[in-house]
Motif scaffolding. Structure first.
Motif, PDB file in Angstrom:
ATOM      1  N   ASN A 103      -2.168  18.049   5.707  1.00 47.96           N
ATOM      2  CA  ASN A 103      -0.946  17.818   6.459  1.00 47.96           C
ATOM      3  C   ASN A 103      -0.943  16.418   7.063  1.00 47.96           C
ATOM      4  OD1 ASN A 103       1.034  19.847   6.416  1.00 47.96           O
ATOM      5  ND2 ASN A 103      -0.306  21.221   7.541  1.00 47.96           N
ATOM      6  N   GLU A 104      -2.104  15.972   7.497  1.00 49.18           N
ATOM      7  CA  GLU A 104      -2.210  14.634   8.097  1.00 49.18           C
ATOM      8  C   GLU A 104      -1.888  13.555   7.069  1.00 49.18           C
ATOM      9  OE1 GLU A 104      -2.699  13.992  11.276  1.00 49.18           O
ATOM     10  OE2 GLU A 104      -2.693  16.148  11.655  1.00 49.18           O
ATOM     11  N   TYR A 105      -2.181  13.811   5.817  1.00 42.74           N
ATOM     12  CA  TYR A 105      -1.904  12.833   4.763  1.00 42.74           C
ATOM     13  C   TYR A 105      -0.481  12.967   4.237  1.00 42.74           C
ATOM     14  CZ  TYR A 105      -6.922  12.035   4.807  1.00 42.74           C
ATOM     15  OH  TYR A 105      -8.191  11.719   5.200  1.00 42.74           O
ATOM     16  N   PHE A 106       0.023  14.203   4.278  1.00 44.93           N
ATOM     17  CA  PHE A 106       1.358  14.394   3.726  1.00 44.93           C
ATOM     18  C   PHE A 106       2.423  13.640   4.514  1.00 44.93           C
ATOM     19  CE2 PHE A 106       5.418  16.450   3.166  1.00 44.93           C
ATOM     20  CZ  PHE A 106       5.499  16.530   1.783  1.00 44.93           C
ATOM     21  N   LYS A 107       2.191  13.434   5.807  1.00 44.80           N
ATOM     22  CA  LYS A 107       3.173  12.709   6.628  1.00 44.80           C
ATOM     23  C   LYS A 107       3.487  11.335   6.056  1.00 44.80           C
ATOM     24  CE  LYS A 107       1.477  14.982  10.829  1.00 44.80           C
ATOM     25  NZ  LYS A 107       0.744  14.768  12.106  1.00 44.80           N
ATOM     26  N   GLU A 108       2.489  10.739   5.380  1.00 47.18           N
ATOM     27  CA  GLU A 108       2.670   9.403   4.821  1.00 47.18           C
ATOM     28  C   GLU A 108       2.747   9.424   3.294  1.00 47.18           C
ATOM     29  OE1 GLU A 108       3.095   6.695   6.705  1.00 47.18           O
ATOM     30  OE2 GLU A 108       2.948   7.930   8.497  1.00 47.18           O
ATOM     31  N   SER A 109       2.834  10.636   2.708  1.00 47.14           N
ATOM     32  CA  SER A 109       2.782  10.747   1.257  1.00 47.14           C
ATOM     33  C   SER A 109       4.068  10.240   0.611  1.00 47.14           C
ATOM     34  CB  SER A 109       2.541  12.205   0.847  1.00 47.14           C
ATOM     35  OG  SER A 109       2.581  12.338  -0.553  1.00 47.14           O
ATOM     36  N   ARG A 110       3.882   9.479  -0.469  1.00 49.54           N
ATOM     37  CA  ARG A 110       5.016   8.913  -1.214  1.00 49.54           C
ATOM     38  C   ARG A 110       4.982   9.444  -2.653  1.00 49.54           C
ATOM     39  NH1 ARG A 110       6.283   4.019  -3.999  1.00 49.54           N
ATOM     40  NH2 ARG A 110       8.383   3.285  -3.526  1.00 49.54           N
ATOM     41  N   PHE A 142       0.843  -1.207   0.000  1.00 47.26           N
ATOM     42  CA  PHE A 142       0.000   0.000   0.000  1.00 47.26           C
ATOM     43  C   PHE A 142       0.876   1.254   0.000  1.00 47.26           C
ATOM     44  CE2 PHE A 142      -1.705   3.450   2.636  1.00 47.26           C
ATOM     45  CZ  PHE A 142      -2.874   3.754   1.961  1.00 47.26           C
ATOM     46  N   SER A 143       0.423   2.293  -0.726  1.00 48.02           N
ATOM     47  CA  SER A 143       1.100   3.594  -0.683  1.00 48.02           C
ATOM     48  C   SER A 143       0.061   4.707  -0.745  1.00 48.02           C
ATOM     49  CB  SER A 143       2.092   3.742  -1.838  1.00 48.02           C
ATOM     50  OG  SER A 143       1.419   3.754  -3.088  1.00 48.02           O
ATOM     51  N   LEU A 144       0.415   5.847  -0.144  1.00 46.17           N
ATOM     52  CA  LEU A 144      -0.444   7.032  -0.086  1.00 46.17           C
ATOM     53  C   LEU A 144       0.280   8.193  -0.759  1.00 46.17           C
ATOM     54  CD1 LEU A 144      -2.848   8.716   1.114  1.00 46.17           C
ATOM     55  CD2 LEU A 144      -1.446   8.996   3.161  1.00 46.17           C
ATOM     56  N   THR A 145      -0.470   9.030  -1.499  1.00 51.37           N
ATOM     57  CA  THR A 145       0.139  10.138  -2.230  1.00 51.37           C
ATOM     58  C   THR A 145      -0.722  11.393  -2.102  1.00 51.37           C
ATOM     59  OG1 THR A 145       1.073   8.615  -3.855  1.00 51.37           O
ATOM     60  CG2 THR A 145       0.989  10.917  -4.470  1.00 51.37           C
ATOM     61  N   THR A 146      -0.058  12.543  -1.953  1.00 50.72           N
ATOM     62  CA  THR A 146      -0.722  13.845  -2.028  1.00 50.72           C
ATOM     63  C   THR A 146       0.031  14.696  -3.052  1.00 50.72           C
ATOM     64  OG1 THR A 146       0.633  14.842  -0.290  1.00 50.72           O
ATOM     65  CG2 THR A 146      -1.396  13.747   0.395  1.00 50.72           C
ATOM     66  N   PRO A 147      -0.602  15.727  -3.607  1.00 46.82           N
ATOM     67  CA  PRO A 147       0.059  16.498  -4.674  1.00 46.82           C
ATOM     68  C   PRO A 147       0.899  17.658  -4.199  1.00 46.82           C
ATOM     69  CG  PRO A 147      -2.204  17.201  -4.480  1.00 46.82           C
ATOM     70  CD  PRO A 147      -2.019  16.111  -3.469  1.00 46.82           C
ATOM     71  N   PHE A 148       1.121  17.819  -2.894  1.00 47.64           N
ATOM     72  CA  PHE A 148       1.775  19.018  -2.396  1.00 47.64           C
ATOM     73  C   PHE A 148       3.169  18.758  -1.898  1.00 47.64           C
ATOM     74  CE2 PHE A 148      -2.730  19.915  -1.909  1.00 47.64           C
ATOM     75  CZ  PHE A 148      -2.817  21.147  -2.510  1.00 47.64           C
ATOM     76  N   LYS A 149       3.925  19.887  -1.726  1.00 45.03           N
ATOM     77  CA  LYS A 149       5.258  19.847  -1.143  1.00 45.03           C
ATOM     78  C   LYS A 149       5.153  20.154   0.354  1.00 45.03           C
ATOM     79  CE  LYS A 149       6.894  23.057  -3.768  1.00 45.03           C
ATOM     80  NZ  LYS A 149       7.862  23.999  -4.333  1.00 45.03           N
ATOM     81  N   SER A 150       6.103  19.652   1.103  1.00 45.54           N
ATOM     82  CA  SER A 150       6.042  19.785   2.559  1.00 45.54           C
ATOM     83  C   SER A 150       6.151  21.222   3.028  1.00 45.54           C
ATOM     84  CB  SER A 150       7.161  18.959   3.200  1.00 45.54           C
ATOM     85  OG  SER A 150       8.415  19.398   2.742  1.00 45.54           O
ATOM     86  N   GLN A 151       6.910  22.086   2.291  1.00 42.78           N
ATOM     87  CA  GLN A 151       7.124  23.443   2.762  1.00 42.78           C
ATOM     88  C   GLN A 151       5.933  24.351   2.506  1.00 42.78           C
ATOM     89  OE1 GLN A 151       8.866  21.884   0.437  1.00 42.78           O
ATOM     90  NE2 GLN A 151       9.661  23.246  -1.152  1.00 42.78           N
ATOM     91  N   SER A 152       4.920  23.851   1.807  1.00 47.11           N
ATOM     92  CA  SER A 152       3.773  24.696   1.525  1.00 47.11           C
ATOM     93  C   SER A 152       3.003  24.971   2.800  1.00 47.11           C
ATOM     94  CB  SER A 152       2.851  24.028   0.498  1.00 47.11           C
ATOM     95  OG  SER A 152       1.687  24.809   0.338  1.00 47.11           O
ATOM     96  N   SER A 153       2.604  26.220   2.990  1.00 48.57           N
ATOM     97  CA  SER A 153       1.846  26.609   4.179  1.00 48.57           C
ATOM     98  C   SER A 153       0.350  26.534   3.951  1.00 48.57           C
ATOM     99  CB  SER A 153       2.233  28.043   4.568  1.00 48.57           C
ATOM    100  OG  SER A 153       1.981  28.931   3.499  1.00 48.57           O
ATOM    101  N   PHE A 154      -0.063  25.909   2.831  1.00 47.67           N
ATOM    102  CA  PHE A 154      -1.482  25.881   2.492  1.00 47.67           C
ATOM    103  C   PHE A 154      -2.012  24.459   2.372  1.00 47.67           C
ATOM    104  CE2 PHE A 154       0.329  29.789   1.011  1.00 47.67           C
ATOM    105  CZ  PHE A 154      -0.572  30.723   1.487  1.00 47.67           C
ATOM    106  N   LEU A 155      -1.385  23.519   3.095  1.00 48.56           N
ATOM    107  CA  LEU A 155      -1.839  22.140   3.001  1.00 48.56           C
ATOM    108  C   LEU A 155      -3.162  21.930   3.724  1.00 48.56           C
ATOM    109  CD1 LEU A 155       1.544  20.307   3.578  1.00 48.56           C
ATOM    110  CD2 LEU A 155       0.276  20.456   1.474  1.00 48.56           C
TER     111      LEU A 155
END
Length: 608
Positions: free
Chosen positions: A422-429, A405-418
């Protein structure tokens, strides 16, 4: 000697030419700096070349009548002019370098001018200069003035290295390219650049106008945006500093930008927008309609951008063509991959090229057959019923022991508009963002226990089954691959009430969990588009049609009644769930006895 007025002008002209030749010969031999400025330098108002740099006894008369050489004198005087230009460049630049070394004040600005630079491709020109320059440099505020290309650099050592590139580059016609370097004041685009607070507010405003699902950014009438006006930010996109700030945010925050709308921004020149080729190379749709562009020359500044759709209607340049065919041909010369212009398809008849093939219109869910439709919908209903119950450990039986299993989001970590993502980005691949190979392996979940544990820490949700669009990717005897897209709402935590969009792809094999067992899964989570947000939770999930007989045996009727009493579901839905599970009452009851499942049963399934 008798004075002859008719011969006087010719005698004076000949005498002046002789004086000039003798003086130039003496200046050249002594290395004198008593040379006038070139027309390029005079026009641009660079640092003055007279004063200490002018030889004694030489006076510049701006009203003097210019003489034009005879045809036989062109070669000689052109050679002289070239030498003059090179000598004129030397002294102000060297003086600036010496002053910087003496004063210890680095960071002076220099302007680099390439005569006739407009006829060269910007990328080729800068790459060529860099290849001959002994130090790396960053061009600032690259633009065109008439036929000349100009940009600025900071630091005298860089300026000296660029000066040495003069006449070292040859174009396709084997003509040497001149490069002039002069001290300059701070460029206007640097002097007037937005401060950090203004940049942050502009970023917030652009995020509100960005649709990450479609990859579109709507900057129509940006100057009059209430958020910018309220913070006293005057975003005039004709100004290079404003356009540069906009493109910088696009590069950093919207790298996947597909469509940019600059309609109604009173654009009359596109100097600042020329950087779009480097800052937003993936843009395929550009809307410049209802602006004030008067010439196709402005569009040449973006030549090299692989546009597929362009809007120019409402600009004065559209009136410069005698007919539609000439208009289309002129635009295609700049953007040969263009498929649509001003909303009209460019057919092979109009432009003489092969008509593009259009993708078929989306038809919603695709299952292949009614049998597969029933199987997949049954699986999805049960899967998301348990997923939304709060305790996701009940999903263990849906996965193979060695599932992935893998999880993906379309954003970069430094973005202040997640936001809640943010909860999904922690596991985003996200492979486009994540470059650390070890981290990629770490975020890939193996075994069903790791997968369910990973799902259990994600925000609690309620999926809108009515929003689901299911596509069957491929079918084999031993394998089935399908994807489901839709929306869900977060029901707990800081982002309670937020609606998100998702796409989940399953690769399954025959199994005991409603006929399927997951061996590979990918979950993609993103923000919703305005259209998705408007239609969320407005349509009930369709129930697959059943062709089984309506007359039940006594035992089946008792099972239906018992399940309805235990779960609170209507008799109709209780009968359906039992039928879909081959009348295995124990298995159905086990599902609905999971903690909180009963509270998550849709209202339209419960008894009235």
């Amino acid at each position: 000697m008798e004075y002859n007025e008719s011969r006087a002008p010719f005698q004076r002209r000949a005498r002046c030419r002789g004086i000039f030749r003798r003086r130039y010969r003496n200046w050249y031999e002594r290395g004198s700096s008593a040379i006038y400025r070139s027309s390029y330098q005079e026009e641009e108002g660079d640092t003055a070349m007279n004063g200490p740099y002018m030889g004694p006894g030489i006076r510049y008369n701006p009203r003097a009548k210019q003489s034009y050489p005879k045809s036989g004198q062109w070669h000689y005087q052109c050679h002289v002019r070239t030498d003059i230009d090179m000598w004129k460049e030397r002294f102000p630049l060297e003086t600036a370098v010496e002053e910087e070394r003496r004063d210890g004040t680095p960071g002076r600005w220099f302007k680099v001018t390439v005569p006739y630079g407009r006829k060269y491709n910007r990328a080729w020109l800068l790459d060529s200069i860099q290849s001959f320059c002994s130090v790396p440099f960053t061009p600032v505020d690259f633009h065109y003035v008439k036929n000349r290309a100009k940009f600025f650099v900071q630091d005298s050592s860089t300026a000296s290295a660029l000066k040495d590139v003069n006449l070292k580059i040859c174009d396709k016609e084997n003509r040497k390219i001149s490069i002039f370097v002069n001290p300059s004041s701070v460029p206007h685009s640097v002097q007037n650049q937005l401060n950090p607070e203004q940049m942050e507010q502009l970023k917030v405003t652009m995020y509100k106008r960005y649709d990450d699902f479609q990859g579109t950014l709507d900057l129509q009438s940006l100057r009059f945006d209430p958020d910018l006006v309220g913070h006293d930010i005057d975003m005039i996109l004709n100004r290079r500093n404003c356009m540069a700030a906009t493109l910088k945010i696009i590069r950093e925050e919207f790298p996947e930008l597909f469509s940019l709308n600059l309609r109604r921004n009173k654009l009359y020149q596109l100097d600042g927008l020329s950087d779009i080729i480097q800052e937003a190379p993936k843009v395929k749709i550009l809307n410049l309609s209802k602006n004030q562009l008067k010439s196709v020359w402005e569009l040449e500044k973006m030549k090299g951008l692989n546009l597929e759709e362009l809007w120019l209607e409402g600009n004065p340049l559209c009136n410069n063509f005698s007919n539609q065919s000439t208009y289309v041909s002129s635009i295609l010369e700049l953007f040969p991959k263009l498929l649509r212009l001003d909303g009209q398809e460019l057919s092979s008849i109009t432009v003489g090229i092969e008509a593009p093939k259009r993708l078929p219109t989306c038809q919603g869910s695709f299952f292949g057959s009614e049998t597969l439709k029933s199987l997949v919908l049954q699986f999805l209903q049960q899967y998301y019923l348990i997923y939304d119950c709060g305790d996701r450990q009940g999903l263990l039986s849906a996965y193979h022991n060695e599932a992935c299993f893998s999880l993906t989001t379309p954003f970069k970590s430094q973005s202040s508009f997640l936001g809640s993502l943010n909860e999904y980005f922690k596991e985003s691949r996200n492979m486009k963002v994540l470059k650390d190979a070890d981290r990629r392996v770490q975020l890939l979940k193996y075994t069903k226990h790791d997968i369910v544990d990973s799902l259990s820490v994600l925000p609690k949700t309620q999926h809108d089954l009515g929003s689901f669009v299911v596509d069957l990717c491929f079918e084999m005897e031993t394998m089935l691959c399908f994807s489901v897209s839709g929306v869900f709402q977060e029901v707990e935590g800081k982002s309670q009430g937020s609606i998100r969009a998702f796409t989940q792809t399953f690769i399954t094999i025959p199994g005991s969990y409603f006929g399927l067992c997951i061996v590979n899964e990918e979950l993609f989570v993103r923000n919703t588009s305005p259209k998705e947000l408007q239609s969320a939770f407005s349509t009930p999930m369709p129930i697959p049609s059943s062709s089984y007989m309506s007359t039940l045996s006594q035992e089946q009727q008792e099972m239906v009644q018992a399940l309805s009493t235990q779960t609170g579901m209507s008799l109709k839905h209780s009968e359906k769930y039992l039928h879909d599970n081959d009348w295995d009452y124990s298995r159905v009851a086990q599902i609905f006895n999971l903690p909180k499942v009963k509270n998550k049963i849709p209202e339209d399934v419960l008894m009235e």
